[in-house]
Design a protein around this motif. Structure first.
Motif, mmCIF file in Angstrom:
data_model
loop_
_atom_site.group_PDB
_atom_site.id
_atom_site.type_symbol
_atom_site.label_atom_id
_atom_site.label_comp_id
_atom_site.label_asym_id
_atom_site.label_seq_id
_atom_site.Cartn_x
_atom_site.Cartn_y
_atom_site.Cartn_z
ATOM 1 N N GLU A 1 -6.584 6.351 -1.034
ATOM 2 C CA GLU A 1 -6.483 5.079 -0.304
ATOM 3 C C GLU A 1 -6.995 3.930 -1.176
ATOM 4 O O GLU A 1 -6.421 2.849 -1.205
ATOM 5 C CB GLU A 1 -7.273 5.125 1.005
ATOM 6 C CG GLU A 1 -6.859 6.218 1.963
ATOM 7 C CD GLU A 1 -5.385 6.209 2.306
ATOM 8 O OE1 GLU A 1 -4.657 5.273 1.918
ATOM 9 O OE2 GLU A 1 -4.954 7.165 2.962
ATOM 10 N N HIS B 1 0.843 -1.204 0.000
ATOM 11 C CA HIS B 1 0.000 0.000 0.000
ATOM 12 C C HIS B 1 0.883 1.261 0.000
ATOM 13 O O HIS B 1 0.639 2.197 -0.753
ATOM 14 C CB HIS B 1 -0.915 -0.052 1.237
ATOM 15 C CG HIS B 1 -1.794 1.154 1.433
ATOM 16 N ND1 HIS B 1 -3.140 1.136 1.156
ATOM 17 C CD2 HIS B 1 -1.534 2.402 1.901
ATOM 18 C CE1 HIS B 1 -3.673 2.320 1.437
ATOM 19 N NE2 HIS B 1 -2.708 3.113 1.901
ATOM 20 N N HIS C 1 1.500 4.460 -2.684
ATOM 21 C CA HIS C 1 1.573 5.921 -2.486
ATOM 22 C C HIS C 1 2.852 6.477 -3.121
ATOM 23 O O HIS C 1 2.846 7.542 -3.729
ATOM 24 C CB HIS C 1 1.559 6.263 -0.999
ATOM 25 C CG HIS C 1 0.213 6.117 -0.356
ATOM 26 N ND1 HIS C 1 -0.944 6.573 -0.943
ATOM 27 C CD2 HIS C 1 -0.166 5.571 0.840
ATOM 28 C CE1 HIS C 1 -1.978 6.321 -0.141
ATOM 29 N NE2 HIS C 1 -1.533 5.693 0.935
HETATM 30 ZN ZN LIG Z 1 -2.618 5.143 2.566
#
Ligand SMILES: [Zn+2]
Length: 273
Positions: free
Chosen positions: A121, A84, A88
């Motif tokens: 997200e 994750h 980003h």
């Molecule tokens: Zn995040």
């Protein structure tokens, strides 16, 4: 309209992960340490105790540091959090310091929060899913196999991800149509069904799960079925609308509950055979 299906095909997050794997010539990262991969992309990965955070990314002018909470209990969750954060790193260059926790790396909150912070997200989660479970490989691995909780477990082990992550992937790309119902604190928070699914789901947003559902057995009696009984037969009418001319005995529906006692939540996987 099945939003995840549409988003999957044209999703920025999964596209970026596929692109990255192709660029570096990886079919998958199953045999390659994820922290080394992050390092190759210019980020140093540090495992340390973090307060109220699963992972964070700190981007400086020259260096980027990804911190992962060393107290995360499951290796699969550490892996997903790192993937994750790599998302980003690749997709969201402008982030200075960004913290992730159960809410941001969870599949369940993104839809509600998508209007606000949720978009990045959601992209990072889609990125992580594709990086750890490349679609083509996933499709190959499940092809021709009968859907069952055991199959999900087998796939989760193979891809080194949580049962929840693999279930969402299966929802998107698996051969057998499955429906997902998420309940939290004895209240149904949302559900998904495949495009063109022939059965109509009764709206239960913010209501209790059905009386005769396996999810409700957990909330009411704390019942958690052992592995060999995790596939439970239910009525069609448990989660779906039963038409006047239909008979519950003519259907073969099953429910498998993925339970998180810590968060008092249940992901019900429901399918017909
Ligand atoms: Zn995040």
């Amino acid at each position: 309209m099945n939003w995840i299906m549409n988003n999957h095909r044209f999703n920025k997050g999964s596209a970026a992960a596929r692109n990255l794997l192709n660029t570096y010539g990886f079919e998958s990262l199953l045999d390659f340490p994820l922290d080394l991969f992050a390092h190759g992309l210019g980020a140093t990965v540090v495992e340390k105790p973090l307060l109220n955070s699963d992972g964070r990314i700190i981007s400086g002018q020259k260096h980027t540091i990804i911190e992962i909470n060393e107290n995360i209990e499951f290796e699969e969750k550490k892996r997903f959090t790192l993937a994750h954060e790599i998302g980003h790193l690749i997709l969201h260059k402008g982030l200075d310091v960004h913290n992730d926790n159960e809410a941001t790396t969870s599949w369940f909150n993104n839809k509600e929060k998508q209007a606000k912070n949720g978009k990045i997200e959601y992209e990072a989660n889609q990125f992580a899913s594709e990086l750890l479970i490349p679609s083509h490989l996933f499709h190959e691995k499940q092809k021709g196999k009968k859907f069952s909780p055991d199959l999900l477990k087998e796939l989760a082990t193979f891809f080194k991800v949580s049962i929840t992550s693999i279930t969402f992937k299966y929802f998107e790309l698996g051969d057998h149509p499955i429906c997902l119902f998420h309940s939290h604190n004895k209240s149904v928070s949302y559900w998904k069904w495949p495009e063109g699914y022939p059965h109509y789901i009764i709206d239960r947003t913010k209501l209790e799960p059905p009386e005769d559902s396996v999810a409700m057995e957990f909330f009411e009696k704390g019942k958690i079925y052992p592995k060999q009984f995790s596939k439970q037969q239910i009525w069609k009418s448990t989660w779906f609308e039963l038409k006047d001319w239909e008979d519950d005995n003519d259907f073969n529906f099953f429910e498998y509950c993925i339970i998180s006692s810590t968060y008092n939540s249940v992901l019900s996987v429901v399918w017909e055979e």
